[in-house]
Design a protein around this motif. Structure first.
Motif, PDB file in Angstrom:
ATOM      1  N   ILE A  20       0.841  -1.198   0.000  1.00  0.00           N
ATOM      2  CA  ILE A  20       0.000   0.000   0.000  1.00  0.00           C
ATOM      3  C   ILE A  20       0.875   1.248   0.000  1.00  0.00           C
ATOM      4  N   LEU A  21       0.744   2.048  -1.044  1.00  0.00           N
ATOM      5  CA  LEU A  21       1.451   3.326  -1.104  1.00  0.00           C
ATOM      6  C   LEU A  21       0.671   4.342  -0.280  1.00  0.00           C
ATOM      7  N   VAL A  22       1.360   5.005   0.674  1.00  0.00           N
ATOM      8  CA  VAL A  22       0.686   5.960   1.560  1.00  0.00           C
ATOM      9  C   VAL A  22       1.167   7.396   1.322  1.00  0.00           C
ATOM     10  N   TRP A  40      -3.248   2.276  -3.670  1.00  0.00           N
ATOM     11  CA  TRP A  40      -2.626   3.586  -3.488  1.00  0.00           C
ATOM     12  C   TRP A  40      -3.599   4.426  -2.693  1.00  0.00           C
ATOM     13  N   MET A  41      -3.278   4.673  -1.440  1.00  0.00           N
ATOM     14  CA  MET A  41      -4.123   5.478  -0.561  1.00  0.00           C
ATOM     15  C   MET A  41      -3.573   6.897  -0.505  1.00  0.00           C
ATOM     16  N   LYS A  42      -3.768   7.640  -1.592  1.00  0.00           N
ATOM     17  CA  LYS A  42      -3.188   8.982  -1.608  1.00  0.00           C
ATOM     18  C   LYS A  42      -3.876   9.917  -0.621  1.00  0.00           C
ATOM     19  N   GLU A  43      -5.139   9.658  -0.320  1.00  0.00           N
ATOM     20  CA  GLU A  43      -5.868  10.541   0.600  1.00  0.00           C
ATOM     21  C   GLU A  43      -5.434  10.374   2.057  1.00  0.00           C
ATOM     22  N   TYR A  68       0.005  15.193  12.394  1.00  0.00           N
ATOM     23  CA  TYR A  68      -0.444  14.183  11.437  1.00  0.00           C
ATOM     24  C   TYR A  68      -1.323  13.130  12.116  1.00  0.00           C
ATOM     25  N   GLU A  69      -0.983  12.738  13.329  1.00  0.00           N
ATOM     26  CA  GLU A  69      -1.840  11.804  14.077  1.00  0.00           C
ATOM     27  C   GLU A  69      -3.239  12.384  14.234  1.00  0.00           C
ATOM     28  N   LYS A  70      -3.294  13.683  14.497  1.00  0.00           N
ATOM     29  CA  LYS A  70      -4.595  14.358  14.639  1.00  0.00           C
ATOM     30  C   LYS A  70      -5.378  14.296  13.320  1.00  0.00           C
ATOM     31  N   GLU A  71      -4.679  14.521  12.197  1.00  0.00           N
ATOM     32  CA  GLU A  71      -5.339  14.427  10.888  1.00  0.00           C
ATOM     33  C   GLU A  71      -5.873  13.011  10.649  1.00  0.00           C
ATOM     34  N   LEU A  72      -5.085  12.007  11.025  1.00  0.00           N
ATOM     35  CA  LEU A  72      -5.509  10.615  10.806  1.00  0.00           C
ATOM     36  C   LEU A  72      -6.726  10.250  11.658  1.00  0.00           C
ATOM     37  N   GLN A  77      -8.253  12.432   6.313  1.00  0.00           N
ATOM     38  CA  GLN A  77      -7.545  11.158   6.182  1.00  0.00           C
ATOM     39  C   GLN A  77      -8.195  10.029   6.985  1.00  0.00           C
ATOM     40  N   LYS A  78      -9.118  10.346   7.881  1.00  0.00           N
ATOM     41  CA  LYS A  78      -9.673   9.342   8.790  1.00  0.00           C
ATOM     42  C   LYS A  78     -10.315   8.163   8.059  1.00  0.00           C
ATOM     43  N   ALA A  79     -11.059   8.404   7.004  1.00  0.00           N
ATOM     44  CA  ALA A  79     -11.723   7.312   6.279  1.00  0.00           C
ATOM     45  C   ALA A  79     -10.699   6.333   5.715  1.00  0.00           C
ATOM     46  N   ASN A  80      -9.620   6.856   5.147  1.00  0.00           N
ATOM     47  CA  ASN A  80      -8.559   5.987   4.626  1.00  0.00           C
ATOM     48  C   ASN A  80      -7.846   5.261   5.749  1.00  0.00           C
ATOM     49  N   TYR A  81      -7.614   5.936   6.863  1.00  0.00           N
ATOM     50  CA  TYR A  81      -6.951   5.291   8.000  1.00  0.00           C
ATOM     51  C   TYR A  81      -7.821   4.145   8.527  1.00  0.00           C
ATOM     52  N   ASP A  82      -9.123   4.371   8.625  1.00  0.00           N
ATOM     53  CA  ASP A  82     -10.039   3.313   9.072  1.00  0.00           C
ATOM     54  C   ASP A  82     -10.016   2.127   8.097  1.00  0.00           C
TER      55      ASP A  82
END
Length: 119
Positions: A20-22, A40-43, A68-72, A77-82
């Motif tokens: 997975i490209l992040v 590829w999770m560019k978001e 960045y942790e806060k953004e995740l 970015q939360k939807a992609n992190y989930d």
């Protein structure tokens, strides 16, 4: 459920698992074929503002990591992190790919630490 880190410029191996490209921006000089990606999770990458502010300056990494942790956890970015957390649960191994030269101060390191902390 192992999470690995690897530069996208390194060759793929069979023990990479799901690749997975992040990175938000496609890495220079890598063709889509050579990348050998599953996703590829560019978001999931840091916001443009945070990425430009950090500019891969090591002395800013601690602050970058917190922001960045806060953004995740609550940003775009939360939807992609989930989704990534779900992929981690469903696969024996996932490999987070990144383009940065610095292998210890980049967004993939932050994502890996968060995934490992929350499993």
């Amino acid at each position: 459920m192992e999470v690995k880190l690897k530069r996208i410029y390194d060759d793929a191996t069979k023990d990479d698992g799901v690749r997975i490209l992040v990175d938000r921006v496609w890495p220079r000089g890598v063709s889509k074929e050579k990348a050998n990606l599953d996703e590829w999770m560019k978001e999931i990458g840091p916001s443009k503002e945070l990425r430009k502010w950090f500019n891969h300056e090591v002395d800013k990494f601690a602050i970058f990591k917190k922001k960045y942790e806060k953004e995740l956890q609550s940003g775009a970015q939360k939807a992609n992190y989930d989704q990534l957390k779900q992929m981690q649960k469903e696969n024996k191994t996932i490999t987070l790919l990144f383009g940065a030269k610095d292998e210890t101060h980049n967004q993939a390191v932050v994502i890996k630490e968060m995934l490992e902390k929350h499993t």
